[in-house]
Design an enzyme around this catalytic site. Structure first.
Site, PDB file in Angstrom:
ATOM      1  N   LYS A   1       0.824  -1.210   0.000  1.00 55.47           N
ATOM      2  CA  LYS A   1       0.000   0.000   0.000  1.00 55.47           C
ATOM      3  C   LYS A   1       0.856   1.258   0.000  1.00 55.47           C
ATOM      4  CE  LYS A   1      -4.336  -1.867   1.659  1.00 55.47           C
ATOM      5  NZ  LYS A   1      -5.411  -1.870   2.644  1.00 55.47           N
TER       6      LYS A   1
ATOM      7  N   LYS B   1      -5.425 -10.131  -5.442  1.00 63.60           N
ATOM      8  CA  LYS B   1      -6.647 -10.402  -4.680  1.00 63.60           C
ATOM      9  C   LYS B   1      -7.745  -9.375  -4.982  1.00 63.60           C
ATOM     10  CE  LYS B   1      -6.455  -7.823  -0.415  1.00 63.60           C
ATOM     11  NZ  LYS B   1      -7.406  -7.572   0.614  1.00 63.60           N
TER      12      LYS B   1
ATOM     13  N   LYS C   1     -11.131  -4.001  -2.003  1.00 63.63           N
ATOM     14  CA  LYS C   1     -12.076  -2.893  -1.891  1.00 63.63           C
ATOM     15  C   LYS C   1     -11.441  -1.591  -2.355  1.00 63.63           C
ATOM     16  CE  LYS C   1     -14.238  -3.720   2.356  1.00 63.63           C
ATOM     17  NZ  LYS C   1     -13.217  -3.500   3.353  1.00 63.63           N
TER      18      LYS C   1
HETATM   19  P1  ATP Z   1      -8.485  -3.438   0.968  1.00 64.16           P
HETATM   20  O1  ATP Z   1      -8.376  -4.173  -0.305  1.00 64.16           O
HETATM   21  O2  ATP Z   1      -8.927  -2.035   0.855  1.00 64.16           O
HETATM   22  O3  ATP Z   1      -7.320  -3.651   1.882  1.00 64.16           O
HETATM   23  P2  ATP Z   1     -10.174  -5.496   1.744  1.00 64.16           P
HETATM   24  O4  ATP Z   1     -11.059  -5.757   0.592  1.00 64.16           O
HETATM   25  O5  ATP Z   1      -8.974  -6.366   1.968  1.00 64.16           O
HETATM   26  O6  ATP Z   1      -9.716  -4.017   1.709  1.00 64.16           O
HETATM   27  P3  ATP Z   1     -10.817  -5.457   4.565  1.00 64.16           P
HETATM   28  O7  ATP Z   1     -11.831  -4.661   5.237  1.00 64.16           O
HETATM   29  O8  ATP Z   1      -9.405  -5.034   4.739  1.00 64.16           O
HETATM   30  O9  ATP Z   1     -11.115  -5.506   3.009  1.00 64.16           O
HETATM   31  O10 ATP Z   1     -10.992  -6.968   4.960  1.00 64.16           O
HETATM   32  C1  ATP Z   1     -12.114  -7.523   5.606  1.00 64.16           C
HETATM   33  C2  ATP Z   1     -11.975  -9.019   5.626  1.00 64.16           C
HETATM   34  O11 ATP Z   1     -12.110  -9.539   4.298  1.00 64.16           O
HETATM   35  C3  ATP Z   1     -10.607  -9.506   6.124  1.00 64.16           C
HETATM   36  O12 ATP Z   1     -10.801 -10.640   6.951  1.00 64.16           O
HETATM   37  C4  ATP Z   1      -9.874  -9.912   4.875  1.00 64.16           C
HETATM   38  O13 ATP Z   1      -8.933 -10.930   5.097  1.00 64.16           O
HETATM   39  C5  ATP Z   1     -11.027 -10.414   4.017  1.00 64.16           C
HETATM   40  N1  ATP Z   1     -10.707 -10.287   2.596  1.00 64.16           N
HETATM   41  C6  ATP Z   1     -10.442  -9.139   1.931  1.00 64.16           C
HETATM   42  N2  ATP Z   1     -10.204  -9.389   0.637  1.00 64.16           N
HETATM   43  C7  ATP Z   1     -10.334 -10.732   0.478  1.00 64.16           C
HETATM   44  C8  ATP Z   1     -10.203 -11.607  -0.644  1.00 64.16           C
HETATM   45  N3  ATP Z   1      -9.928 -11.142  -1.853  1.00 64.16           N
HETATM   46  N4  ATP Z   1     -10.399 -12.930  -0.451  1.00 64.16           N
HETATM   47  C9  ATP Z   1     -10.721 -13.416   0.786  1.00 64.16           C
HETATM   48  N5  ATP Z   1     -10.829 -12.644   1.873  1.00 64.16           N
HETATM   49  C10 ATP Z   1     -10.646 -11.321   1.734  1.00 64.16           C
END
Ligand code: ATP
Ligand code: LTN
Length: 323
Positions: free
Chosen positions: A109, A190, A193
C-alpha cells in the site's frame, strides 16, 4: 470460545470479504462473538469524511443483511469504543519499527502512494489492540491477514513476558475454500475494496445482470479442460474456489462435473445470484432505517466496552500507568 473480527468501511463489500471473512462470522455467531466495523483503520488511506460516514453505515447494514444477528452477537463501530485507540498506543510501545515496516500489506500500500500516512505503518498494531482487548481465541479472517495475526501473537507474547499475563494469544481462522478470492480480471491479484476493478470484483449489492456479465467475462485460459490447478489455471481455479465456497463441495469435484468453461460459468452465475439477491434485498430494507442501525451499534458498543475496558486497564496498570 471468544471471537473477534473486523472489516474496514473502505468501500462496497465484495464476495472476497464475504467468503473470506463475513460468511465465517455469520456461521460462528454466539454471545461470545464480537464483530466491528473498523472505521479508524479506514483513515489510513485517503478517504473523504462524507464518504467514510456513509460507508460506515453501509457496512453495518451489509453485515446485518449478510446474516449477523445483533440479538446473538455483538456488532459495533470501532471508534465508539475508545479503548481500541488507547490500547494501540500502549502496544506501539512494545512494537518495533522494523517488524512493522516488514509487513507485506504495508509495503504494497505504501508503494501505491507518495507521502503515505504513519497510520498505514502502525495499522497492524491497532488491529492487535482490536483483538487483544477482547481476549479473542479465534479471529476469522481472509488469507491476506495471516501475517497481521502472526504479528498480533508476537506482540501479545512480548507484552505478557515483559509485563505479566494480560493477553490471550489468538489464533487466525480461515475458511476451507476462498480464503483468498482473486480479481476476476487479474487472477494473480486479490479482489480488493480499495483498488477499483469494475469487472474484476463482484459486490454484494450487484444487480443479477452485472454478476452474470462479470462471471462470463472472467479471465480464464486458452485451453478447454476444466481442471482445478492454481499453477497453470489461476482464473479457472479462482472460479472453482468461489463455486466451492458458495456450494460447500470440493473444487475438484465441481471441476469433474464440467467439460466446458461456459457451462461452469453459467451455473456459477446462477448460484451467486441466488445467494446474493436476498442479501441485497435485506440491505435495502435495513439501509432505509438509519435510526435502527444506530441503535444496534450503540448497544453493541456498550456490550463491547464492558469487555474491553477492564482488559485495557489491566494492561495500562501492568505497564506502570497510575490508575
Ligand atoms: P483493501 O483491499 O482495501 O485492503 P479489503 O477488501 O482487503 O480491503 P478489509 O476490510 O481489509 O477488506 O478486509 C475484511 C476481511 O475480508 C478480512 O478478513 C480480509 O482478510 C477479508 N478479505 C479481503 N479481501 C479478500 C479476498 N480477496 N479474499 C478473501 N478474503 C478477503
Ligand atoms: N486488518 C483487517 C481488518 C481488521 C481486523 C481487525 C480483522 C482490523 N482489525 C481485527 C480482524 C481482527 C483488514 O484489513 N482486513
Amino acid at each position: 470460545m471468544r471471537i473477534l473480527s473486523g472489516i474496514q468501511p473502505s468501500g462496497t463489500m465484495h464476495i472476497g470479504n464475504y467468503l473470506g471473512a463475513v460468511k465465517q462470522w455469520v456461521d460462528s455467531q454466539s454471545p461470545e462473538a464480537f464483530y466491528c466495523v473498523v472505521d479508524l483503520h479506514a483513515l489510513t488511506l485517503e478517504i473523504e469524511p462524507s464518504v467514510l460516514r456513509e460507508q460506515t453505515t453501509d457496512c453495518v447494514a451489509s453485515l446485518l443483511a449478510a446474516g449477523l444477528d445483533p440479538e446473538i452477537c455483538t456488532l459495533f463501530i470501532q471508534s465508539h469504543v475508545p479503548y481500541h485507540a488507547r490500547l494501540s498506543w500502549l502496544l506501539e510501545c512494545v512494537s518495533s519499527y522494523g517488524e512493522l515496516s516488514r509487513m507485506t500489506q504495508f509495503k504494497e500500500k505504501a508503494e501505491r502512494q507518495e507521502g503515505y500516512r504513519v497510520g498505514l505503518l502502525t495499522y497492524p498494531v491497532l488491529m492487535a489492540a482490536d483483538i487483544l482487548l477482547y481476549s479473542a481465541a479465534l479471529v476469522p479472517v481472509g488469507e491476506d491477514q495471516r501475517q497481521h495475526l502472526e504479528l498480533t501473537r508476537n506482540i501479545a507474547e512480548r507484552f505478557n513476558n515483559r509485563y505479566g499475563e494480560i493477553f490471550a494469544i489468538p489464533e487466525g481462522v480461515q475458511p476451507p475454500a476462498a480464503a483468498r478470492v482473486m480479481d476476476l480480471q487479474e487472477p494473480t491479484r486479490k479482489m480488493s475494496k480499495s483498488i477499483s476493478s469494475p469487472l474484476g470484483s463482484i459486490y454484494l449489492l450487484d444487480e443479477p445482470a452485472d454478476i452474470e456479465k462479470k462471471i462470463k467475462k472472467a479471465v480464464t485460459d486458452t485451453e478447454n479442460e476444466v481442471r482445478f490447478d492454481w499453477e497453470t489455471k489461476p482464473g479457472l481455479s479462482n472460479l472453482l474456489e468461489i463455486f466451492s465456497s458458495f456450494e460447500g463441495s470440493a473444487p475438484e469435484l465441481i471441476a469433474s462435473r464440467y467439460t466446458r468453461y461456459g457451462d461452469l460459468k453459467n451455473d456459477l452465475a446462477a448460484l451467486v445470484i441466488e445467494v446474493l439477491t436476498p442479501i441485497a434485498k435485506r440491505y435495502r430494507e435495513l439501509r432505509s432505517d438509519p435510526v435502527s442501525l444506530r441503535t444496534i451499534v450503540y448497544q453493541g458498543a456498550e456490550k463491547a466496552t464492558e469487555v474491553a475496558a477492564p482488559v485495557y486497564y489491566r494492561a495500562a496498570d501492568a505497564m506502570g500507568l497510575v490508575q
